[in-house]
Design a protein around this motif. Structure first.
Motif, short mmCIF file in Angstrom:
data_model
loop_
_atom_site.label_atom_id
_atom_site.label_comp_id
_atom_site.label_asym_id
_atom_site.label_seq_id
_atom_site.Cartn_x
_atom_site.Cartn_y
_atom_site.Cartn_z
N GLY A 106 39.49 48.95 51.33
CA GLY A 106 40.36 49.01 52.25
C GLY A 106 40.71 47.89 52.89
O GLY A 106 41.04 47.37 52.32
N ALA A 107 41.02 47.53 53.97
CA ALA A 107 41.46 47.59 55.10
C ALA A 107 40.52 45.69 54.72
O ALA A 107 41.34 44.38 54.90
N ILE A 108 39.14 46.22 54.88
CA ILE A 108 38.29 45.17 55.43
C ILE A 108 38.43 44.23 53.59
O ILE A 108 37.98 43.58 53.58
N GLY A 109 38.50 45.09 52.60
CA GLY A 109 38.41 44.82 50.78
C GLY A 109 39.70 44.05 50.86
O GLY A 109 38.66 42.63 50.56
N ILE A 110 40.46 44.18 51.34
CA ILE A 110 41.67 42.84 51.13
C ILE A 110 41.18 42.31 51.35
O ILE A 110 41.73 40.77 51.79
N THR A 111 41.44 42.47 53.48
CA THR A 111 40.15 41.13 53.90
C THR A 111 40.05 40.01 53.75
O THR A 111 39.75 38.93 53.47
N ARG A 112 38.75 40.39 52.89
CA ARG A 112 37.57 39.66 52.27
C ARG A 112 37.73 38.92 50.98
O ARG A 112 37.70 37.87 50.73
N THR A 113 38.53 40.14 50.14
CA THR A 113 38.99 38.89 49.30
C THR A 113 40.18 38.49 49.16
O THR A 113 40.27 36.75 48.69
N LEU A 114 41.08 38.50 50.08
CA LEU A 114 42.28 37.41 49.92
C LEU A 114 41.66 36.33 51.01
O LEU A 114 42.10 35.24 50.65
N ALA A 115 40.90 36.06 51.75
CA ALA A 115 39.89 35.06 52.29
C ALA A 115 39.20 34.58 51.13
O ALA A 115 39.57 33.42 51.74
N LYS A 116 39.06 34.64 50.38
CA LYS A 116 38.43 33.89 49.96
C LYS A 116 39.18 32.87 48.76
O LYS A 116 38.67 31.91 48.10
N LEU A 117 40.92 33.87 48.63
CA LEU A 117 41.72 32.47 48.24
C LEU A 117 41.42 30.94 48.27
O LEU A 117 41.59 31.11 49.41
N GLY A 118 41.22 30.51 47.40
CA GLY A 118 41.29 28.60 48.05
C GLY A 118 39.41 27.89 47.68
O GLY A 118 39.54 26.98 47.91
N SER A 119 38.75 29.12 47.96
CA SER A 119 37.25 29.01 48.32
C SER A 119 36.51 29.51 47.40
O SER A 119 35.28 28.99 47.96
N ASP A 120 37.00 30.37 46.67
CA ASP A 120 36.29 31.04 45.92
C ASP A 120 36.67 30.37 43.55
O ASP A 120 37.73 30.36 43.44
N THR A 121 35.67 30.51 43.50
CA THR A 121 35.94 30.03 42.16
C THR A 121 36.39 31.12 41.31
O THR A 121 36.95 31.02 39.97
N ARG A 122 35.88 32.28 41.63
CA ARG A 122 37.12 33.54 40.61
C ARG A 122 38.17 33.65 40.70
O ARG A 122 38.74 34.00 39.32
N PHE A 123 38.88 32.77 42.02
CA PHE A 123 40.35 33.65 41.60
C PHE A 123 40.90 32.36 42.40
O PHE A 123 40.73 32.07 43.85
N CYS A 124 42.01 32.02 42.43
CA CYS A 124 42.58 30.54 43.47
C CYS A 124 44.66 30.86 43.62
O CYS A 124 44.35 30.36 44.28
N THR A 125 44.63 32.30 42.63
CA THR A 125 46.13 32.74 43.22
C THR A 125 46.37 34.00 43.45
O THR A 125 45.33 34.86 43.51
N PHE A 126 47.56 34.54 44.12
CA PHE A 126 47.91 35.88 44.96
C PHE A 126 47.31 36.90 43.30
O PHE A 126 47.20 37.73 43.45
N THR A 127 47.59 36.38 42.05
CA THR A 127 47.76 37.24 41.16
C THR A 127 46.69 37.31 40.59
O THR A 127 46.42 38.31 40.47
N GLU A 128 45.81 36.45 40.76
CA GLU A 128 44.68 36.81 40.72
C GLU A 128 43.64 37.58 41.97
O GLU A 128 42.71 38.52 40.87
N ALA A 129 43.60 37.26 42.77
CA ALA A 129 43.50 37.77 43.66
C ALA A 129 43.98 39.65 43.46
O ALA A 129 43.33 40.53 43.62
N LEU A 130 45.40 39.41 43.09
CA LEU A 130 45.16 41.56 43.23
C LEU A 130 44.68 41.46 42.37
O LEU A 130 44.23 43.51 42.05
N HIS A 131 44.64 41.14 40.58
CA HIS A 131 43.46 41.49 39.97
C HIS A 131 42.33 42.07 40.27
O HIS A 131 42.12 43.04 39.89
N ALA A 132 42.04 41.56 41.22
CA ALA A 132 40.72 41.47 41.98
C ALA A 132 40.21 42.89 42.16
O ALA A 132 39.28 43.69 42.11
N LEU A 133 41.43 43.14 43.05
CA LEU A 133 41.13 44.52 43.88
C LEU A 133 41.86 45.49 43.21
O LEU A 133 41.66 46.26 43.52
N LYS A 134 42.69 45.08 42.47
CA LYS A 134 42.49 46.34 41.52
C LYS A 134 41.54 46.82 40.99
O LYS A 134 41.43 47.83 40.53
N LYS A 135 40.67 45.76 40.54
CA LYS A 135 39.08 46.44 39.49
C LYS A 135 38.53 46.63 40.30
O LYS A 135 37.99 48.26 40.73
#
Length: 202
Positions: A132-161
């Motif tokens: 949901g909206a919280i899951g999206i927000t939490r995922t995008l908040a990790k951009l740049g501060s998380d070793t799992r993804f650094c780009t919007f595309t990587e975050a999108l893949h995380a959301l899809k998964k």
């Protein structure tokens, strides 16, 4: 009803250690979800409360490794299980309940198999927090501060998964019902992001 002093002590401890600050909100939201999910079930709410407030201590800056390579293999659950007993005792939490709290923390992730009602409730709630909206927000908040993804595309893949794999791992019917609108929100966001970003999302 007045909160038990040990609950206030646990909340105060996490408030002081949550870093980045936005990570603090996960705990009260998660506990609120457990109350929704657990309505009508018989379980120890003290155990759930303590577990959901402490379960992510090992992902806070100051508790997790600073080295990027070490962070990739960091076991934040093992860290919390090691640290939690002393924190709970300091808060005057009932000592006889500490093993049950540790069991909830040990099995709170999607890949785990919870064996107690408290653990099932907490795990379902933690899965819902990734949708949901919280899951999206939490995922995008990790951009740049998380070793799992650094780009919007990587975050999108995380959301899809998250959308593809997490809902089917929910155990309780109440949790599945709560997931339905969250799935729709997440799918709509993914569709819109792909339509607007296209091949230039980066």
């Amino acid at each position: 009803m007045t909160a038990q002093p040990y609950r206030t002590a646990i909340e105060t401890f996490i408030a002081a250690h949550a870093n980045p600050t936005h990570k603090f909100g996960h705990q009260p939201r998660l506990y609120a979800l457990t109350q929704q999910i657990g309505a009508g079930l018989t379980y120890d709410d003290d155990v759930v409360f303590a577990a959901v407030w402490l379960h992510d201590l090992g992902v806070f800056i100051g508790h997790r490794p600073e080295d990027t390579e070490a962070l990739k293999t960091w076991d934040h659950v093992a860290y919390v299980i090691e640290k939690a007993p002393a924190i709970l005792k300091e808060a005057a939490f009932p000592e006889e309940k500490i093993p049950a709290v540790l069991e909830v923390i040990r099995t709170h992730q999607p890949q785990d198999t919870p064996a107690t009602t408290e653990a099932i409730i907490a795990r379902d709630a933690d899965i819902l927090e990734q949708l949901g909206a919280i899951g999206i927000t939490r995922t995008l908040a990790k951009l740049g501060s998380d070793t799992r993804f650094c780009t919007f595309t990587e975050a999108l893949h995380a959301l899809k998964k998250q959308l593809a794999t997490l809902p089917d791992q929910l155990r309780l019917e109440t949790s599945k019902a709560l997931a339905t609108p969250r799935k729709k929100i997440m799918q709509s966001f993914i569709d819109s992001l792909e339509a607007e970003g296209g091949e230039n999302l980066f």
